[in-house]
Design a protein around this motif. Structure first.
Motif, PDB file in Angstrom:
ATOM      1  N   SER A 170      33.926 -47.463  16.012  1.00 25.21           N
ATOM      2  CA  SER A 170      33.295 -47.290  14.709  1.00 25.21           C
ATOM      3  C   SER A 170      31.866 -47.813  14.706  1.00 25.21           C
ATOM      4  O   SER A 170      30.962 -47.133  14.215  1.00 25.21           O
ATOM      5  CB  SER A 170      34.127 -47.936  13.610  1.00 25.21           C
ATOM      6  N   TYR A 190      37.465 -62.005  17.441  1.00 23.59           N
ATOM      7  CA  TYR A 190      38.665 -61.559  16.721  1.00 23.59           C
ATOM      8  C   TYR A 190      39.922 -61.723  17.578  1.00 23.59           C
ATOM      9  O   TYR A 190      40.931 -62.268  17.123  1.00 23.59           O
ATOM     10  CB  TYR A 190      38.495 -60.099  16.306  1.00 23.59           C
ATOM     11  N   MET A 222      42.304 -56.821   9.235  1.00 26.98           N
ATOM     12  CA  MET A 222      41.635 -56.771  10.537  1.00 26.98           C
ATOM     13  C   MET A 222      40.118 -56.888  10.379  1.00 26.98           C
ATOM     14  O   MET A 222      39.458 -57.656  11.084  1.00 26.98           O
ATOM     15  CB  MET A 222      41.985 -55.422  11.165  1.00 26.98           C
ATOM     16  N   LEU A 223      39.587 -56.125   9.453  1.00 28.04           N
ATOM     17  CA  LEU A 223      38.147 -56.154   9.212  1.00 28.04           C
ATOM     18  C   LEU A 223      37.702 -57.553   8.778  1.00 28.04           C
ATOM     19  O   LEU A 223      36.750 -58.121   9.332  1.00 28.04           O
ATOM     20  CB  LEU A 223      37.782 -55.132   8.129  1.00 28.04           C
ATOM     21  N   MET A 234      38.149 -49.681  16.003  1.00 28.15           N
ATOM     22  CA  MET A 234      37.211 -50.746  15.614  1.00 28.15           C
ATOM     23  C   MET A 234      35.957 -50.719  16.483  1.00 28.15           C
ATOM     24  O   MET A 234      34.840 -50.762  15.964  1.00 28.15           O
ATOM     25  CB  MET A 234      37.938 -52.084  15.810  1.00 28.15           C
ATOM     26  N   PHE A 264      33.108 -49.752  10.146  1.00 28.04           N
ATOM     27  CA  PHE A 264      34.571 -49.592  10.226  1.00 28.04           C
ATOM     28  C   PHE A 264      35.108 -48.890   8.983  1.00 28.04           C
ATOM     29  O   PHE A 264      35.939 -47.973   9.083  1.00 28.04           O
ATOM     30  CB  PHE A 264      35.255 -50.952  10.407  1.00 28.04           C
ATOM     31  N   HIS A 294      46.850 -53.729   6.978  1.00 29.85           N
ATOM     32  CA  HIS A 294      46.543 -54.256   8.304  1.00 29.85           C
ATOM     33  C   HIS A 294      45.073 -54.038   8.655  1.00 29.85           C
ATOM     34  O   HIS A 294      44.402 -54.935   9.156  1.00 29.85           O
ATOM     35  CB  HIS A 294      47.453 -53.594   9.350  1.00 29.85           C
ATOM     36  N   HIS A 295      44.565 -52.850   8.387  1.00 29.28           N
ATOM     37  CA  HIS A 295      43.161 -52.559   8.674  1.00 29.28           C
ATOM     38  C   HIS A 295      42.229 -53.428   7.844  1.00 29.28           C
ATOM     39  O   HIS A 295      41.197 -53.899   8.313  1.00 29.28           O
ATOM     40  CB  HIS A 295      42.860 -51.080   8.399  1.00 29.28           C
ATOM     41  N   ASP A 318      39.223 -60.454   9.176  1.00 30.60           N
ATOM     42  CA  ASP A 318      39.411 -61.409  10.277  1.00 30.60           C
ATOM     43  C   ASP A 318      38.291 -61.298  11.300  1.00 30.60           C
ATOM     44  O   ASP A 318      37.766 -62.294  11.778  1.00 30.60           O
ATOM     45  CB  ASP A 318      40.750 -61.148  10.985  1.00 30.60           C
ATOM     46  N   MET A 319      37.961 -60.073  11.628  1.00 27.90           N
ATOM     47  CA  MET A 319      36.952 -59.861  12.650  1.00 27.90           C
ATOM     48  C   MET A 319      35.605 -60.409  12.205  1.00 27.90           C
ATOM     49  O   MET A 319      34.930 -61.117  12.961  1.00 27.90           O
ATOM     50  CB  MET A 319      36.853 -58.362  12.955  1.00 27.90           C
TER      51      MET A 319
END
Lengths: 217, 217
Positions: free
Chosen positions: A173, A213, B205-206, A170, B174, B201-202, B208-209
């Motif tokens: 990237s 996050y 994750m994106l 993350m 990302f 999950h990824h 959420d971030m």
DNA sequence: TGAGTAACGTACTAGTTCGTACATTAGGGA
DNA sequence: TCCCTAATGTACGAACTAGTACGTTACTCA
């Protein structure tokens, strides 16, 4: 017709294997980064060196092995820098900010490395895979992230469902993209991702995003 | 010696300019994505087509223009998909999540496009810059982000110091990196970024971030 | 229907590019 | 000092590669 005008005995330089190899690697790094693996020219690399093409084959064996050697050295430099990373004594949030900043700065300072990695991905990492040295090379940064995550978790400030490798991806990237894709991004959106006046903002943005996050609950 | 064994009249196929051009573009896309601009071979592209090299020069003019045409079509496909993006009626947080998900999915579904963009960046976007069509091509996604940001801001849920283009870069980075750098990342860390079991999950994750960042105060 | 043109195929070339055969020299150790 | 080998230079070749000259064929439309 006497033996007067002898060749200028190698421009005054003495023989120096280490120096010759290093010089070839320097020029090859630039040339591969500039033009890609297939686009790079062995003759061009040789011409920009104080030696000849013959030496490239003498020391490295061929174009392919030269590219691998270039990659090996480039990664070694990065790994070395990662080892200087010191976040001991910082609380988890400060530590992760520090890590983001250092990662950001490294990427910005090594555009040639980023180009080489992009090129190696086009070739599906075949040189890394077949390089003993690169395969063995661990990542100090990953260990640091793992430690920070564990500390933050046990202090109750970080969420628990984050993997160190994923977080590394993350963070990398954005740092990587800013540099690797600046040209297409700039051409399409008229927005220079690496413009100096945007630097601080991007750096803070990355830190804020990662911290937001990790601490979101 | 009569005129019996005539050439098999073009494999039964009739002449079709549009189809020939499309077929060349299909194969060229694969070949450029596979080997890079310099690594791609015009002869190889022609061989994998039901026509000959002559037609590449007839319709496109040369290797360089062919690559530009490939890029133009690839970007057109992406832009078209972006236009289907519909977040009307969603609240800002849901809208930005949706945008992240769609962006994530698009990148995953178009690895060849991502390779082409990487390659074009190695060449410092020279083909985009000299392409009238690509220079004029706007980005629907950017407009959507702008609207979502404005809505979230006036609803008091988003922070105010975020630029649409920067956020687009953040989200794209990302999504792009996962695909573009999967090979070196996999080879170095033994961690497949595009493994199906990590996908959800990824993706989360994106989202959420980005949401955590935008709503952080 | 037949002529003109768009679409297509073959065969070739000029230039490039990786790699090597062969010759030479510097410099350290016996 | 003299020899041996690592280090270096020169010249060349075989294979590849983008691009083209020239010829042919299928449609279309007057």
């Amino acid at each position: 017709m006497t033996s007067v005008d002898k060749p200028a005995r190698n421009n005054g330089r003495v023989r120096d294997a280490a120096r010759t190899q290093a010089e070839i690697l320097d020029v090859a790094t630039e040339e591969f980064a500039r033009a890609g693996y297939a686009g790079a020219r062995v003759d061009e690399i040789a011409a920009r060196t104080r030696t000849t093409k013959r030496m490239i084959y003498y020391y490295f064996g061929g174009k392919e092995q030269l590219f691998t050697a270039v990659l090996e050295r480039a990664y070694a430099v990065i790994r070395e820098a990662e080892q200087d990373l010191d976040v001991d004594g910082l609380d988890p949030v400060a530590a992760i900010r520090r890590l983001c900043e250092v990662t950001f700065d490294h990427h910005e300072q090594h555009p040639d490395f980023i180009r080489l990695v992009s090129i190696e991905n086009i070739h599906e990492a075949e040189h890394i895979i077949s390089s003993e040295r690169l395969s063995r090379m661990g990542s100090p940064a990953l260990d640091v992230i793992g430690r920070i995550l564990a500390a933050g978790r046990s202090a109750g400030v970080f969420r628990g469902d984050v993997d160190a490798v994923d977080l590394h991806a993350m963070i990398s990237s954005f740092c990587f993209f800013r540099v690797s894709n600046r040209y297409t991004f700039g051409a399409l959106f008229g927005h220079d991702l690496v413009a100096p006046e945007r630097r601080e903002h991007h750096r803070a943005m990355l830190c804020d995003m990662v911290v937001a996050y990790l601490t979101a609950g």
